[in-house]
Design a protein around this motif. Structure first.
Motif, PDB file in Angstrom:
ATOM      1  N   ARG A   1     -27.775 -59.763  95.977  1.00  0.00           N
ATOM      2  CA  ARG A   1     -27.292 -59.720  94.598  1.00  0.00           C
ATOM      3  C   ARG A   1     -26.087 -58.783  94.467  1.00  0.00           C
ATOM      4  NH1 ARG A   1     -29.780 -63.439  94.063  1.00  0.00           N
ATOM      5  NH2 ARG A   1     -31.514 -63.984  92.701  1.00  0.00           N
ATOM      6  N   SER A   2     -26.190 -57.627  95.065  1.00  0.00           N
ATOM      7  CA  SER A   2     -25.093 -56.658  94.953  1.00  0.00           C
ATOM      8  C   SER A   2     -23.844 -57.176  95.670  1.00  0.00           C
ATOM      9  CB  SER A   2     -25.515 -55.306  95.527  1.00  0.00           C
ATOM     10  OG  SER A   2     -25.388 -55.274  96.930  1.00  0.00           O
ATOM     11  N   LEU A   3     -24.051 -57.852  96.790  1.00  0.00           N
ATOM     12  CA  LEU A   3     -22.913 -58.408  97.525  1.00  0.00           C
ATOM     13  C   LEU A   3     -22.276 -59.555  96.742  1.00  0.00           C
ATOM     14  CD1 LEU A   3     -24.262 -58.424 101.202  1.00  0.00           C
ATOM     15  CD2 LEU A   3     -22.600 -56.868 100.168  1.00  0.00           C
ATOM     16  N   GLU A   4     -23.112 -60.314  96.046  1.00  0.00           N
ATOM     17  CA  GLU A   4     -22.604 -61.406  95.221  1.00  0.00           C
ATOM     18  C   GLU A   4     -21.812 -60.829  94.042  1.00  0.00           C
ATOM     19  OE1 GLU A   4     -25.548 -63.602  93.174  1.00  0.00           O
ATOM     20  OE2 GLU A   4     -24.191 -65.236  92.608  1.00  0.00           O
ATOM     21  N   ARG A   5     -22.363 -59.803  93.461  1.00  0.00           N
ATOM     22  CA  ARG A   5     -21.718 -59.156  92.321  1.00  0.00           C
ATOM     23  C   ARG A   5     -20.353 -58.591  92.698  1.00  0.00           C
ATOM     24  NH1 ARG A   5     -22.291 -54.753  87.931  1.00  0.00           N
ATOM     25  NH2 ARG A   5     -22.379 -53.054  89.409  1.00  0.00           N
ATOM     26  N   ASP A   6     -20.261 -58.071  93.899  1.00  0.00           N
ATOM     27  CA  ASP A   6     -19.012 -57.475  94.366  1.00  0.00           C
ATOM     28  C   ASP A   6     -18.051 -58.500  94.955  1.00  0.00           C
ATOM     29  OD1 ASP A   6     -20.081 -55.124  93.536  1.00  0.00           O
ATOM     30  OD2 ASP A   6     -20.381 -54.264  95.530  1.00  0.00           O
ATOM     31  N   GLY A   7     -18.454 -59.769  94.908  1.00  0.00           N
ATOM     32  CA  GLY A   7     -17.561 -60.820  95.364  1.00  0.00           C
ATOM     33  C   GLY A   7     -17.467 -60.963  96.875  1.00  0.00           C
ATOM     34  N   LEU A   8     -18.510 -60.504  97.586  1.00  0.00           N
ATOM     35  CA  LEU A   8     -18.482 -60.590  99.040  1.00  0.00           C
ATOM     36  C   LEU A   8     -19.240 -61.810  99.568  1.00  0.00           C
ATOM     37  CD1 LEU A   8     -18.983 -56.816  99.915  1.00  0.00           C
ATOM     38  CD2 LEU A   8     -16.865 -58.124  99.850  1.00  0.00           C
ATOM     39  N   VAL A   9     -20.205 -62.286  98.791  1.00  0.00           N
ATOM     40  CA  VAL A   9     -20.919 -63.498  99.174  1.00  0.00           C
ATOM     41  C   VAL A   9     -21.051 -64.423  97.964  1.00  0.00           C
ATOM     42  CG1 VAL A   9     -22.295 -62.160 100.831  1.00  0.00           C
ATOM     43  CG2 VAL A   9     -23.287 -62.785  98.635  1.00  0.00           C
ATOM     44  N   THR A  10     -21.250 -65.694  98.243  1.00  0.00           N
ATOM     45  CA  THR A  10     -21.527 -66.662  97.181  1.00  0.00           C
ATOM     46  C   THR A  10     -22.946 -67.172  97.333  1.00  0.00           C
ATOM     47  OG1 THR A  10     -20.649 -68.447  98.551  1.00  0.00           O
ATOM     48  CG2 THR A  10     -19.143 -67.431  96.990  1.00  0.00           C
ATOM     49  N   ARG A  11     -23.535 -67.524  96.219  1.00  0.00           N
ATOM     50  CA  ARG A  11     -24.901 -68.024  96.209  1.00  0.00           C
ATOM     51  C   ARG A  11     -24.885 -69.439  95.659  1.00  0.00           C
ATOM     52  NH1 ARG A  11     -29.017 -67.935  92.202  1.00  0.00           N
ATOM     53  NH2 ARG A  11     -31.127 -67.798  93.047  1.00  0.00           N
ATOM     54  N   SER A  12     -25.406 -70.384  96.439  1.00  0.00           N
ATOM     55  CA  SER A  12     -25.419 -71.776  96.000  1.00  0.00           C
ATOM     56  C   SER A  12     -26.840 -72.288  95.913  1.00  0.00           C
ATOM     57  CB  SER A  12     -24.635 -72.655  96.978  1.00  0.00           C
ATOM     58  OG  SER A  12     -23.545 -71.955  97.528  1.00  0.00           O
TER      59      SER A  12
END
Lengths: 146, 146
Positions: free
Chosen positions: A85-96
């Motif tokens: 979640r934190s990585l997604e929030r920081d724009g480092l990963v995407t969640r599909s």
DNA sequence: CAGGATCCCGCTAGATACTG
DNA sequence: CAGTATCTAGCGGGATCCTG
């Protein structure tokens, strides 16, 4: 808007952020990256346990949640979710999310995450390469002063 | 000495350690490197806040305890000492005491520490360079799902 | 100057149980 | 499958005081 552009460009070029300063946002970011699981997640999404063609080509790998949970041994579901979640929030990963039954969720590195992945992989590789040296030094230190 | 060299070389080359495994010593080492202060200490001893000639030439810098305490803003004496001790134990830094009045203590990177310093500096630089991007992504994420 | 010792608070992160 | 919710113990780490 045009008033700050020039100044901002210079700021970027000079990189006026300094992680040595306690109040600098880059310090907080560095602390987030210095997390127990962040490095491993980034390495996993970058493509396997040792240098793969994909990783070196600068490609990311799409991985399922359960796949990550298996590869990163010892991580709890809670911590994995929290880290993702934190990585997604920081724009480092995407969640599909794909609405199959049951639902399929996959994660992938963004370009930003990919640029960090290289360094994280290097760090992990360093640990794996030099762990023997470190353990030797450690026992030597303990014998001498313990 | 010669008896283990060959085996060690092979181990090095193949790197049979895998930080993805919870029980692997390299995992513990990676966790130690993923410490709040380790990266900053290594960067400081590597030579300044932004790429210096010394750092790029692969040289270390001798720094006093109080010097480190000042440069790494926000670190407490306790944590700095604790971090330096662990790094010394692991063979990444050396501690030298000169019996002046009052006593003078200085720290320096070992060759092993120097080899890690490069990666740590890159990590710190990444944070400083991409912090604006990350903060943007973060606010975008919060607006959308908050 | 360069720490060591001690107290103590807060948050992290593991374990466990439950759900769309 | 991919999480969420709750509880809690442990310890990281700051503050404070003391010392060779």
């Amino acid at each position: 808007m045009a008033t700050t552009t020039a100044a901002q460009r210079r700021a970027q070029a000079k990189s006026e952020f300094d992680a040595f300063l306690a109040v600098c946002p880059s310090r907080q970011l560095l602390e987030r990256l210095s997390d127990k699981w962040v490095g491993l997640v980034l390495c996993a999404l970058g493509g396997g346990s040792f240098p793969s063609r994909a990783g070196e080509r600068g490609e990311s790998r799409s991985m399922r949640y359960s796949e990550l949970l298996r590869q990163i041994a010892g991580v709890s579901p809670k911590m994995l979710t929290q880290t993702l979640r934190s990585l997604e929030r920081d724009g480092l990963v995407t969640r599909s999310v794909v609405a199959t039954v049951p639902v399929t969720v996959s994660y992938e590195l963004t370009d930003l995450g990919l640029s960090l992945h290289v360094t994280m992989r290097t760090l992990k590789a360093w640990a794996e390469t030099h762990v023997t040296d470190v353990l030797e030094r450690r026992t030597a230190y303990d014998e001498q002063s313990g």
